[in-house]
Design a protein around this motif. Sequence first.
Motif, PDB file in Angstrom:
ATOM      1  N   ILE A  29      34.257 -41.578 -40.107  1.00 15.41           N
ATOM      2  CA  ILE A  29      35.596 -41.467 -40.671  1.00 15.41           C
ATOM      3  C   ILE A  29      36.204 -42.854 -40.874  1.00 15.41           C
ATOM      4  O   ILE A  29      36.910 -43.101 -41.861  1.00 15.41           O
ATOM      5  N   ALA A  30      35.946 -43.771 -39.947  1.00 12.67           N
ATOM      6  CA  ALA A  30      36.441 -45.136 -40.115  1.00 12.67           C
ATOM      7  C   ALA A  30      35.814 -45.777 -41.355  1.00 12.67           C
ATOM      8  O   ALA A  30      36.492 -46.497 -42.110  1.00 12.67           O
ATOM      9  N   MET A  31      34.528 -45.526 -41.578  1.00 14.67           N
ATOM     10  CA  MET A  31      33.862 -46.055 -42.776  1.00 14.67           C
ATOM     11  C   MET A  31      34.470 -45.453 -44.041  1.00 14.67           C
ATOM     12  O   MET A  31      34.703 -46.160 -45.037  1.00 14.67           O
ATOM     13  N   MET A  32      34.732 -44.141 -44.008  1.00 13.84           N
ATOM     14  CA  MET A  32      35.338 -43.491 -45.172  1.00 13.84           C
ATOM     15  C   MET A  32      36.722 -44.055 -45.448  1.00 13.84           C
ATOM     16  O   MET A  32      37.085 -44.297 -46.605  1.00 13.84           O
ATOM     17  N   GLN A  33      37.490 -44.264 -44.392  1.00 16.81           N
ATOM     18  CA  GLN A  33      38.829 -44.822 -44.558  1.00 16.81           C
ATOM     19  C   GLN A  33      38.763 -46.197 -45.211  1.00 16.81           C
ATOM     20  O   GLN A  33      39.549 -46.518 -46.111  1.00 16.81           O
ATOM     21  N   ARG A  40      38.521 -48.800 -52.442  1.00 20.94           N
ATOM     22  CA  ARG A  40      38.606 -48.121 -53.730  1.00 20.94           C
ATOM     23  C   ARG A  40      40.005 -47.600 -54.060  1.00 20.94           C
ATOM     24  O   ARG A  40      40.298 -47.301 -55.210  1.00 20.94           O
ATOM     25  N   LYS A  41      40.847 -47.415 -53.028  1.00 22.58           N
ATOM     26  CA  LYS A  41      42.222 -46.926 -53.203  1.00 22.58           C
ATOM     27  C   LYS A  41      42.261 -45.577 -53.908  1.00 22.58           C
ATOM     28  O   LYS A  41      43.142 -45.312 -54.751  1.00 22.58           O
ATOM     29  N   TRP A  42      41.329 -44.697 -53.568  1.00 22.36           N
ATOM     30  CA  TRP A  42      41.357 -43.336 -54.096  1.00 22.36           C
ATOM     31  C   TRP A  42      42.469 -42.525 -53.441  1.00 22.36           C
ATOM     32  O   TRP A  42      43.037 -41.636 -54.076  1.00 22.36           O
ATOM     33  N   LEU A  43      42.747 -42.811 -52.170  1.00 22.41           N
ATOM     34  CA  LEU A  43      43.795 -42.119 -51.421  1.00 22.41           C
ATOM     35  C   LEU A  43      44.667 -43.160 -50.745  1.00 22.41           C
ATOM     36  O   LEU A  43      44.206 -44.265 -50.435  1.00 22.41           O
ATOM     37  N   PHE A  48      45.144 -39.747 -46.386  1.00 22.34           N
ATOM     38  CA  PHE A  48      43.893 -39.742 -45.626  1.00 22.34           C
ATOM     39  C   PHE A  48      44.111 -39.179 -44.225  1.00 22.34           C
ATOM     40  O   PHE A  48      43.329 -38.357 -43.745  1.00 22.34           O
ATOM     41  N   LEU A  49      45.185 -39.602 -43.560  1.00 21.22           N
ATOM     42  CA  LEU A  49      45.473 -39.102 -42.213  1.00 21.22           C
ATOM     43  C   LEU A  49      45.821 -37.617 -42.229  1.00 21.22           C
ATOM     44  O   LEU A  49      45.485 -36.878 -41.291  1.00 21.22           O
ATOM     45  N   GLU A  73      39.339 -33.997 -53.585  1.00 24.62           N
ATOM     46  CA  GLU A  73      40.500 -34.735 -54.077  1.00 24.62           C
ATOM     47  C   GLU A  73      40.145 -35.596 -55.283  1.00 24.62           C
ATOM     48  O   GLU A  73      40.961 -35.788 -56.194  1.00 24.62           O
ATOM     49  N   ARG A  74      38.918 -36.095 -55.305  1.00 23.80           N
ATOM     50  CA  ARG A  74      38.507 -37.027 -56.355  1.00 23.80           C
ATOM     51  C   ARG A  74      38.012 -36.325 -57.615  1.00 23.80           C
ATOM     52  O   ARG A  74      38.277 -36.782 -58.730  1.00 23.80           O
ATOM     53  N   ALA A  75      37.280 -35.207 -57.448  1.00 20.65           N
ATOM     54  CA  ALA A  75      36.660 -34.582 -58.626  1.00 20.65           C
ATOM     55  C   ALA A  75      36.579 -33.066 -58.526  1.00 20.65           C
ATOM     56  O   ALA A  75      35.673 -32.456 -59.090  1.00 20.65           O
TER      57      ALA A  75
END
Length: 240
Positions: A29-33, A40-43, A48-49, A73-75
């Motif tokens: 999850i830390a890597m995804m964040q 990438r600033k997708w969220l 995210f939280l 959320e992205r696609a």
Amino acid sequence: MNEKQRLKELAQLFLKLGFIGFGGPAAHIAMMQNEVVVKRKWLDEQHFLDLLGATNLIPGPNSTEMAIHIGHERAGVKGLIVSGLCFILPAVFLTAGFAWLYKEYGQLPEIQPFLYGIKPAIIAIILGAIFPLAKKSLKTIPLVVIGTIVLVLSLMHFNEIVLLFGAGFLSLFWFSIQNKNSVKKNWIPLAFLPVSKTTLVAVSNWNLFLIFLKIGSILYGSGYVLFAFLDAELVCRLSN
């Protein structure tokens, strides 16, 4: 950006995380964040939280659920499927390979020091991932107090599911005190939540499937909570 390009980006990201995401759910999850919020600033951080909080209220592995949420959320639905598969499949193949190696060579004296050496490294990775995420999640004094209480009770071996939902109810109670107009709106739906019961069953080929099906259906929290279930079902049960 069109849908095809978004799906391609999701596949590339989660394939990478699927192969390099060692350390457990907190590290994942830390890597995804870092990837979807910082790079990438997708969220944004709060979104995210919020997704992270939602994953803790449904059964199943948190990091996989986060991958699925981010993909959706992205696609949309296609993104959900692509993200989930790309994140899960590398772990499936790697786990199968390590499981075979452990079965064949795990009991050899020459291998034992290697296995013991991995344990402190995993703990260090987990702590390194949890600390930055905790700083961003514990934004207010009540959240810090609740987190501290849960930590203390966890060290005293209280049930993980009780602690998880207890913390949620405590936070909801605090919010209701501050916002009296929302008491009914917040509390009435909780009366309709289903209550799950767990039982221990003997281990066999068929029962092994049922054990993991049951755990997957009632596993709240994170993959670390899974260890407590596995210990109860597969270690304590067999040793008694």
